[in-house]
Design an enzyme around this catalytic site. Structure first.
Site, PDB file in Angstrom:
ATOM      1  N   TYR A 126      31.787  38.761  35.076  1.00  0.00           N
ATOM      2  CA  TYR A 126      32.526  38.531  36.321  1.00  0.00           C
ATOM      3  C   TYR A 126      33.243  37.184  36.318  1.00  0.00           C
ATOM      4  O   TYR A 126      32.660  36.177  35.909  1.00  0.00           O
ATOM      5  CB  TYR A 126      31.577  38.571  37.540  1.00  0.00           C
ATOM      6  CG  TYR A 126      32.359  38.344  38.805  1.00  0.00           C
ATOM      7  CD1 TYR A 126      33.054  39.397  39.386  1.00  0.00           C
ATOM      8  CD2 TYR A 126      32.489  37.073  39.357  1.00  0.00           C
ATOM      9  CE1 TYR A 126      33.843  39.184  40.498  1.00  0.00           C
ATOM     10  CE2 TYR A 126      33.276  36.859  40.464  1.00  0.00           C
ATOM     11  CZ  TYR A 126      33.952  37.919  41.032  1.00  0.00           C
ATOM     12  OH  TYR A 126      34.744  37.709  42.124  1.00  0.00           O
ATOM     13  N   TRP A 145      37.290  34.999  37.505  1.00  0.00           N
ATOM     14  CA  TRP A 145      38.727  35.029  37.782  1.00  0.00           C
ATOM     15  C   TRP A 145      39.599  34.836  36.546  1.00  0.00           C
ATOM     16  O   TRP A 145      40.799  35.054  36.609  1.00  0.00           O
ATOM     17  CB  TRP A 145      39.064  33.952  38.819  1.00  0.00           C
ATOM     18  CG  TRP A 145      39.103  34.476  40.212  1.00  0.00           C
ATOM     19  CD1 TRP A 145      38.134  35.206  40.835  1.00  0.00           C
ATOM     20  CD2 TRP A 145      40.183  34.323  41.153  1.00  0.00           C
ATOM     21  NE1 TRP A 145      38.530  35.506  42.122  1.00  0.00           N
ATOM     22  CE2 TRP A 145      39.781  34.962  42.339  1.00  0.00           C
ATOM     23  CE3 TRP A 145      41.419  33.690  41.115  1.00  0.00           C
ATOM     24  CZ2 TRP A 145      40.591  35.011  43.480  1.00  0.00           C
ATOM     25  CZ3 TRP A 145      42.223  33.727  42.249  1.00  0.00           C
ATOM     26  CH2 TRP A 145      41.806  34.389  43.415  1.00  0.00           C
TER      27      TRP A 145
HETATM   28  N1  LIG Z   1      41.711  26.431  47.166  1.00  0.00           N
HETATM   29  C1  LIG Z   1      41.037  27.561  46.905  1.00  0.00           C
HETATM   30  N2  LIG Z   1      41.445  28.743  47.435  1.00  0.00           N
HETATM   31  C2  LIG Z   1      40.735  29.869  47.192  1.00  0.00           C
HETATM   32  C3  LIG Z   1      39.602  29.867  46.354  1.00  0.00           C
HETATM   33  C4  LIG Z   1      39.183  28.597  45.809  1.00  0.00           C
HETATM   34  O1  LIG Z   1      38.193  28.490  45.076  1.00  0.00           O
HETATM   35  N3  LIG Z   1      39.932  27.483  46.106  1.00  0.00           N
HETATM   36  N4  LIG Z   1      38.920  31.033  46.097  1.00  0.00           N
HETATM   37  C5  LIG Z   1      39.597  32.305  46.359  1.00  0.00           C
HETATM   38  C6  LIG Z   1      38.616  33.400  46.447  1.00  0.00           C
HETATM   39  S1  LIG Z   1      37.921  33.960  45.002  1.00  0.00           S
HETATM   40  C7  LIG Z   1      38.274  34.007  47.605  1.00  0.00           C
HETATM   41  S2  LIG Z   1      37.199  35.329  47.588  1.00  0.00           S
HETATM   42  C8  LIG Z   1      38.814  33.561  48.895  1.00  0.00           C
HETATM   43  C9  LIG Z   1      37.660  33.419  49.889  1.00  0.00           C
HETATM   44  O2  LIG Z   1      38.048  33.319  51.185  1.00  0.00           O
HETATM   45  P1  LIG Z   1      36.876  33.134  52.281  1.00  0.00           P
HETATM   46  O3  LIG Z   1      35.740  33.984  51.917  1.00  0.00           O
HETATM   47  O4  LIG Z   1      37.382  33.299  53.638  1.00  0.00           O
HETATM   48  O5  LIG Z   1      36.592  31.597  52.049  1.00  0.00           O
HETATM   49  P2  LIG Z   1      35.442  30.597  52.436  1.00  0.00           P
HETATM   50  O6  LIG Z   1      36.029  29.272  52.164  1.00  0.00           O
HETATM   51  O7  LIG Z   1      34.170  30.955  51.766  1.00  0.00           O
HETATM   52  O8  LIG Z   1      35.202  30.785  53.981  1.00  0.00           O
HETATM   53  C10 LIG Z   1      36.179  30.550  54.963  1.00  0.00           C
HETATM   54  C11 LIG Z   1      35.541  29.927  56.155  1.00  0.00           C
HETATM   55  O9  LIG Z   1      34.610  30.798  56.757  1.00  0.00           O
HETATM   56  C12 LIG Z   1      33.800  29.993  57.580  1.00  0.00           C
HETATM   57  N5  LIG Z   1      32.482  30.577  57.752  1.00  0.00           N
HETATM   58  C13 LIG Z   1      31.450  30.601  56.883  1.00  0.00           C
HETATM   59  N6  LIG Z   1      30.374  31.201  57.445  1.00  0.00           N
HETATM   60  C14 LIG Z   1      30.754  31.561  58.684  1.00  0.00           C
HETATM   61  C15 LIG Z   1      30.123  32.238  59.755  1.00  0.00           C
HETATM   62  O10 LIG Z   1      28.974  32.643  59.675  1.00  0.00           O
HETATM   63  N7  LIG Z   1      30.863  32.461  60.870  1.00  0.00           N
HETATM   64  C16 LIG Z   1      32.146  32.058  61.000  1.00  0.00           C
HETATM   65  N8  LIG Z   1      32.796  32.367  62.113  1.00  0.00           N
HETATM   66  N9  LIG Z   1      32.758  31.388  60.024  1.00  0.00           N
HETATM   67  C17 LIG Z   1      32.083  31.161  58.873  1.00  0.00           C
HETATM   68  C18 LIG Z   1      33.656  28.669  56.899  1.00  0.00           C
HETATM   69  O11 LIG Z   1      33.808  27.610  57.830  1.00  0.00           O
HETATM   70  C19 LIG Z   1      34.717  28.711  55.829  1.00  0.00           C
HETATM   71  O12 LIG Z   1      35.509  27.538  55.801  1.00  0.00           O
HETATM   72  O13 LIG Z   1      39.464  32.302  48.762  1.00  0.00           O
HETATM   73  C20 LIG Z   1      40.383  32.252  47.664  1.00  0.00           C
HETATM   74  N10 LIG Z   1      41.145  31.037  47.773  1.00  0.00           N
HETATM   75  N1  LIG Z   2      27.889  29.383  47.291  1.00  0.00           N
HETATM   76  C1  LIG Z   2      28.940  30.153  47.071  1.00  0.00           C
HETATM   77  N2  LIG Z   2      29.149  30.675  45.842  1.00  0.00           N
HETATM   78  C2  LIG Z   2      30.226  31.434  45.611  1.00  0.00           C
HETATM   79  C3  LIG Z   2      31.163  31.691  46.636  1.00  0.00           C
HETATM   80  C4  LIG Z   2      30.924  31.138  47.919  1.00  0.00           C
HETATM   81  O1  LIG Z   2      31.694  31.343  48.876  1.00  0.00           O
HETATM   82  N3  LIG Z   2      29.823  30.352  48.092  1.00  0.00           N
HETATM   83  N4  LIG Z   2      32.255  32.474  46.373  1.00  0.00           N
HETATM   84  C5  LIG Z   2      32.143  33.439  45.289  1.00  0.00           C
HETATM   85  C6  LIG Z   2      33.439  34.020  44.949  1.00  0.00           C
HETATM   86  S1  LIG Z   2      34.280  34.779  46.225  1.00  0.00           S
HETATM   87  C7  LIG Z   2      33.925  34.045  43.691  1.00  0.00           C
HETATM   88  S2  LIG Z   2      35.350  34.948  43.371  1.00  0.00           S
HETATM   89  C8  LIG Z   2      33.224  33.406  42.567  1.00  0.00           C
HETATM   90  C9  LIG Z   2      34.170  32.761  41.547  1.00  0.00           C
HETATM   91  O2  LIG Z   2      33.509  32.520  40.363  1.00  0.00           O
HETATM   92  P1  LIG Z   2      34.249  32.551  38.955  1.00  0.00           P
HETATM   93  O3  LIG Z   2      35.409  33.472  38.986  1.00  0.00           O
HETATM   94  O4  LIG Z   2      33.221  32.788  37.921  1.00  0.00           O
HETATM   95  O5  LIG Z   2      34.774  31.059  38.882  1.00  0.00           O
HETATM   96  P2  LIG Z   2      35.922  30.395  38.008  1.00  0.00           P
HETATM   97  O6  LIG Z   2      35.649  28.940  38.002  1.00  0.00           O
HETATM   98  O7  LIG Z   2      37.266  30.816  38.464  1.00  0.00           O
HETATM   99  O8  LIG Z   2      35.609  30.968  36.552  1.00  0.00           O
HETATM  100  C10 LIG Z   2      36.588  31.403  35.675  1.00  0.00           C
HETATM  101  C11 LIG Z   2      36.293  30.825  34.296  1.00  0.00           C
HETATM  102  O9  LIG Z   2      37.201  31.397  33.353  1.00  0.00           O
HETATM  103  C12 LIG Z   2      37.633  30.389  32.473  1.00  0.00           C
HETATM  104  N5  LIG Z   2      38.928  30.821  31.908  1.00  0.00           N
HETATM  105  C13 LIG Z   2      40.172  30.674  32.428  1.00  0.00           C
HETATM  106  N6  LIG Z   2      41.083  31.198  31.605  1.00  0.00           N
HETATM  107  C14 LIG Z   2      40.406  31.707  30.554  1.00  0.00           C
HETATM  108  C15 LIG Z   2      40.818  32.389  29.367  1.00  0.00           C
HETATM  109  O10 LIG Z   2      41.979  32.665  29.128  1.00  0.00           O
HETATM  110  N7  LIG Z   2      39.834  32.770  28.508  1.00  0.00           N
HETATM  111  C16 LIG Z   2      38.517  32.515  28.730  1.00  0.00           C
HETATM  112  N8  LIG Z   2      37.638  32.933  27.823  1.00  0.00           N
HETATM  113  N9  LIG Z   2      38.117  31.848  29.837  1.00  0.00           N
HETATM  114  C17 LIG Z   2      39.051  31.477  30.726  1.00  0.00           C
HETATM  115  C18 LIG Z   2      37.744  29.157  33.331  1.00  0.00           C
HETATM  116  O11 LIG Z   2      37.714  27.986  32.536  1.00  0.00           O
HETATM  117  C19 LIG Z   2      36.523  29.315  34.251  1.00  0.00           C
HETATM  118  O12 LIG Z   2      35.404  28.662  33.727  1.00  0.00           O
HETATM  119  O13 LIG Z   2      32.329  32.411  43.087  1.00  0.00           O
HETATM  120  C20 LIG Z   2      31.428  32.950  44.042  1.00  0.00           C
HETATM  121  N10 LIG Z   2      30.414  31.949  44.372  1.00  0.00           N
HETATM  122 MO   LIG Z   3      36.336  35.484  45.414  1.00  0.00          MO
END
Ligand SMILES: Nc1nc2c(c(=O)[nH]1)N[C@H]1C(S)=C(S)[C@@H](COP(=O)(O)OP(=O)(O)OC[C@H]3O[C@@H](n4cnc5c(=O)[nH]c(N)nc54)[C@H](O)[C@@H]3O)O[C@H]1N2
Ligand SMILES: Nc1nc2c(c(=O)[nH]1)N[C@H]1C(S)=C(S)[C@@H](COP(=O)(O)OP(=O)(O)OC[C@H]3O[C@@H](n4cnc5c(=O)[nH]c(N)nc54)[C@H](O)[C@@H]3O)O[C@H]1N2
Ligand SMILES: [Mo]
Length: 782
Positions: A112, A114
């Protein structure tokens, strides 16, 4: 001095890669982007960083004593650099041994993550594709983003796509929506990213226009800045994880005050009456009144009544972020969102109803293309071994163990080898100390990475991967409508090879090279994927130029009008346009879910108090609810060593935001080095005092690279990785999603400082003697 520039793209935006004397010096935002992400400025820092993996590297004990040797030293032992030939022989031999002795299910290759923006070199797809060619692997189902939504929405509205970007589009909200109630806010922070890349970040402009033309925004969140100030949002600072209770209090008010749309409920929904009896307390003796909700959410009861009246009196759009289902019982706020919107009766009307995921990704609100953008196929899938994505640790702890998932009883496989490319479980998974212990069980762990991430450091064999800048690819996302020719800008750094090249070499050793490559080179693949997408577009009357023209131009825009109001056709005529639920209707009560007999997800939405929240007994010991949201300054663990993330650190650690009252009660000042802790672990962080955080809540974003003082045993993390503290438990037996947002902690001033963060330096490596590796050039251009 020579300067060149080529088009390129990343998850946080398309850009022009400016190269001087072979080095990337700038990632210049795409000309049409009115709100580019500052994250682009971190790219040059990371591409040419001392943290790049230089050569294939093997953990010393594994190299000397073979699979399973001293797995307790994973993450703590030095690596020995080896030649590509030796590394590939070791990996191919080990894959063959494991599949022969234990079967392909013993290979955990869901991998899993990104990865990066290019759709051909997408590492997770490549590794899945390769493992399918050698007989299969144990996969991961759904994603960390919205696993629970994917599981529960089919029971309610018949379609998982409604959490994956099928929303009412911006255009259908303008001029109609007068009240937008955003549970979890509409963060521009998360709207920086779009998987596959984006040429225009449209969120800010669209929200500004809505605000100017009469939409009032309500931010329901423990954090004030989950909706940006410019659109003057009203802040409803509820306790974390209590949204379902608030929605029930609003629903009760609607029912009590005769504001429910009975016609809509009877035409378009199933099972309202059973839910109503629960809502009014007829079935359990506890009416879910505004006063009841107010006490749970720490809000004012009169305010809840007033908000319910406003919602009934306006054209009200309800959005719920993905984050809300990343909490224990995360099925409930989703089910309740749909139920509340159904009671208001505006589902399917412009500017009303509900949508999931607004603000959570850059292209959200632009309609998705009905045909596929270029994408590599990972299948056909071999075998049928998989786990719900976040049950990773539990699987390793409990081979052969039974668990339940969405009405099924399933068994965990017995994993001997973990293969990861393009993801970072020591970023993404919950309760990292528990994960680290579980990661001692498999005999072999192989990781492909450009960088020495915390996950690479815990592997036995690390193969250095190129970054996108070092290869050609196509950047694409169906919400952006621009395909970007991601042209190679620089030579591979160190001995890095493309994942595709690595897997081609392994496939050759295992006798499946033709099946894996299908005889195509990189550029032939790009053309093939592009042409496939072009043919699909044509079926929709969309004419894309040929591949040569696309590559020459550097990008191609796809014109397609996909404006939509979610469920409009269904609303108009539910029998002509039934949902794919058993009744064809929106299921406020699901007989199927009720039939599962799960007390953690019964047959209609209910308030279930998580085991960790402000109202639970554990709050006596750990009184602060930790929000581990997505980082503003990075994408997950990616870019943590870039300038934007580094600049944001406080006291050399990840910033933790807390309310000044909570800080004062603990003698904590702005900028202090603090320790955030619970029974699962402790991390150091830098305190930032802010009244944008409600009392009783702290915010520690994910993504600071895990940096335990002693990687061999649970110990203090010097850097502030939130997942040291989060609880690893499924949302419920139905969704089994991750529930990171249900975590209690406390904070105190740090009593000791074990020294600076070390994880931004490479691990201990015994370099390979410098003999030119002649073997490597022919394969690398395969
Ligand atoms: N810059 C940046 N952008 C990203 C990402 C990143 O790593 N960096 N990750 C991307 C990915 S993979 C995803 S899935 C999306 C995720 O998008 P989201 O899942 O929406 O992102 P989060 O930042 O986890 O949460 C958004 C807000 O929800 C609020 N929240 C948390 N718990 C609760 C609750 O119980 N109730 C309420 N009302 N609010 C709550 C928190 O204050 C938080 O700031 O973002 C994407 N965009
Ligand atoms: N506590 C908490 N934990 C969370 C979340 C949260 O809201 N709260 N959000 C969750 C969510 S929504 C998500 S999506 C996950 C995200 O978790 P991940 O998707 O596992 O996080 P990334 O750091 O984007 O990991 C991608 C990795 O791929 C590597 N990579 C990039 N390009 C390449 C390539 O070309 N080849 C190879 N081999 N590697 C490459 C990057 O260096 C990086 O280490 O985290 C989850 N974890
Ligand atoms: Mo995500």
């Amino acid at each position: 001095m020579s300067t060149s520039s080529v088009p390129h793209s990343s998850h946080w935006g398309a850009f022009t890669a400016v190269v001087q004397d072979g080095k990337l010096i700038e990632a210049r935002p795409h000309a049409s982007d009115t709100d580019p992400s500052p994250l682009l400025t971190s790219i040059p820092d990371i591409v040419d960083s001392p943290l790049r993996v230089n050569a294939p590297s093997v953990r010393r004990s594994w190299l000397e004593h073979g699979p399973g040797a001293r797995t307790d030293l994973r993450g703590a032992e030095e690596f020995v650099e080896v030649s590509w030939e030796q590394a590939l022989d070791l990996v191919a031999g080990e894959l063959d041994r494991v599949r022969t002795q234990h079967g392909n299910d013993a290979i955990f290759g869901g991998s899993y993550g990104w990865s990066s923006a290019g759709r051909f070199h997408h590492a997770k797809t490549q590794v899945n594709r390769f493992l399918n060619r050698i007989g299969g692997f144990t996969d991961q189902k759904h994603n960390y983003s919205f696993a629970t939504g994917l599981a529960v929405l089919p029971h309610i509205v018949g379609d998982p796509a409604m959490v994956a970007g099928e929303v009412t589009t911006w255009s259908k909200l303008k001029g109609t929506c007068t009240l937008w109630v955003a549970f979890g806010g509409l963060p521009l922070r998360t709207a920086q990213a779009e998987a596959g890349g984006i040429t225009r970040h449209v969120g800010r402009d669209n929200l500004a226009e809505l605000s100017r033309t009469g939409t009032h925004f309500v931010n329901v969140s423990p954090l004030r800045d989950d909706v940006h100030e410019e659109i003057d949002p009203e802040w409803v600072a509820l306790r974390a994880n209590t949204d379902t209770a608030l929605m029930l209090g609003l629903a009760h008010t609607l029912e009590r005050d005769g504001l429910v749309d009975r016609d809509f409920l009877s035409r378009c929904t199933h099972g309202y009456e059973t839910f109503r009896q629960y809502l009014m307390g007829e079935s359990d003796g506890a009416p879910k009144t505004a006063a009841w909700a107010a006490q749970i959410c720490d809000l004012d009861a009169d305010f809840i009544v007033e908000l319910a009246h406003r919602m009934a009196g306006n054209r009200t759009f309800i959005t719920t972020t993905w984050s809300l289902q990343r909490a224990e019982y995360g099925e409930q706020p989703y089910w309740m969102t749909v139920t509340l919107a159904a009671m208001l009766g505006q589902i399917g009307l412009d500017g009303g109803g509900f949508s999931f995921g607004y603000g959570n990704s850059a292209g959200m609100g632009s309609s998705k293309l009905p045909f596929g953008t270029p994408v590599l196929a990972s299948g056909p899938k071999q075998g049928n071994s998989w786990i719900p994505v976040a049950r990773h640790t539990e699987m390793l702890e409990n081979p052969g163990g039974e668990y339940e998932f969405d009405g099924e009883t399933r068994t965990y496989p017995d994993i001997r080898l973990i293969y990861w490319a393009g993801g970072n479980p020591f970023h993404h998974h919950q309760d990292l100390n528990r994960l680290a212990a579980a990661w001692r069980r498999p005999e072999t762990i192989v990781v492909h990475e450009p960088w020495w991430t915390p996950t690479a450091r815990r592997a036995d064999i690390v193969l250095p991967a190129t970054t996108t800048l070092e290869r050609n690819d196509v950047g694409a996302s169906s919400r952006d409508r621009v395909l970007v020719a991601m042209k190679r800008a620089i030579e591979p750094v160190g001995q890095a090879r493309d994942d595709f090249v690595i897997f081609s070499a392994l496939a050759e050793r295992l006798g499946v090279k033709q099946e894996y490559t299908e005889g195509r080179t990189e550029m032939e693949w790009l053309q093939f994927l592009y042409d496939t997408s072009r043919a699909k577009a044509l079926a929709y009357g969309v004419d894309m130029p040929d591949f040569e023209t696309f590559w020459e131009q550097g990008e191609v825009a796809i014109e397609h009008d996909g404006e939509r109001t979610l469920l409009a056709g269904f609303r108009q005529d539910p029998s002509a346009n039934p949902l794919r639920t058993p009744t064809g209707l929106i299921e406020i009560t699901s007989d199927v879910v009720a039939g599962f007999g799960y007390d953690d997800c019964p047959g209609h939405p209910v308030w279930l108090a998580p085991r960790e929240w402000a109202g639970s007994p554990l709050a006596q010991t750990y009184p602060l609810h930790m929000i581990s949201n997505q980082p503003r300054h990075r994408l997950h663990g990616q870019l943590d060593m870039g300038r934007v993330s580094r600049r944001a650190k406080v006291a050399g650690r990840e910033p933790v935001r807390l309310n000044p009252q909570d800080a004062a009660a603990r003698g904590i000042n702005d900028g202090d080095l603090v320790e955030v802790f619970n029974d699962r672990g402790a991390v150091l962080a830098g305190a930032v005092l802010s009244d944008a955080v409600r009392t009783g809540v702290i915010q520690l974003s994910t993504g600071a690279w895990h940096d335990p003082v002693d990687p061999a045993r649970p110990s203090l993390d010097r850097h502030g990785n939130a997942n040291v503290l989060t609880r690893d438990v499924g949302t419920s037996r139905l969704g089994q999603g991750p529930s990171a947002h249900s975590t209690l902690v406390d904070v105190r001033k740090a009593s000791t400082d074990p020294g600076a963060v070390a994880v931004h330096q490479p691990p201990r490596i015994v370099p390979k003697p410098v003999v030119p590796d002649h073997q490597h050039s022919p394969e690398n251009s395969a």
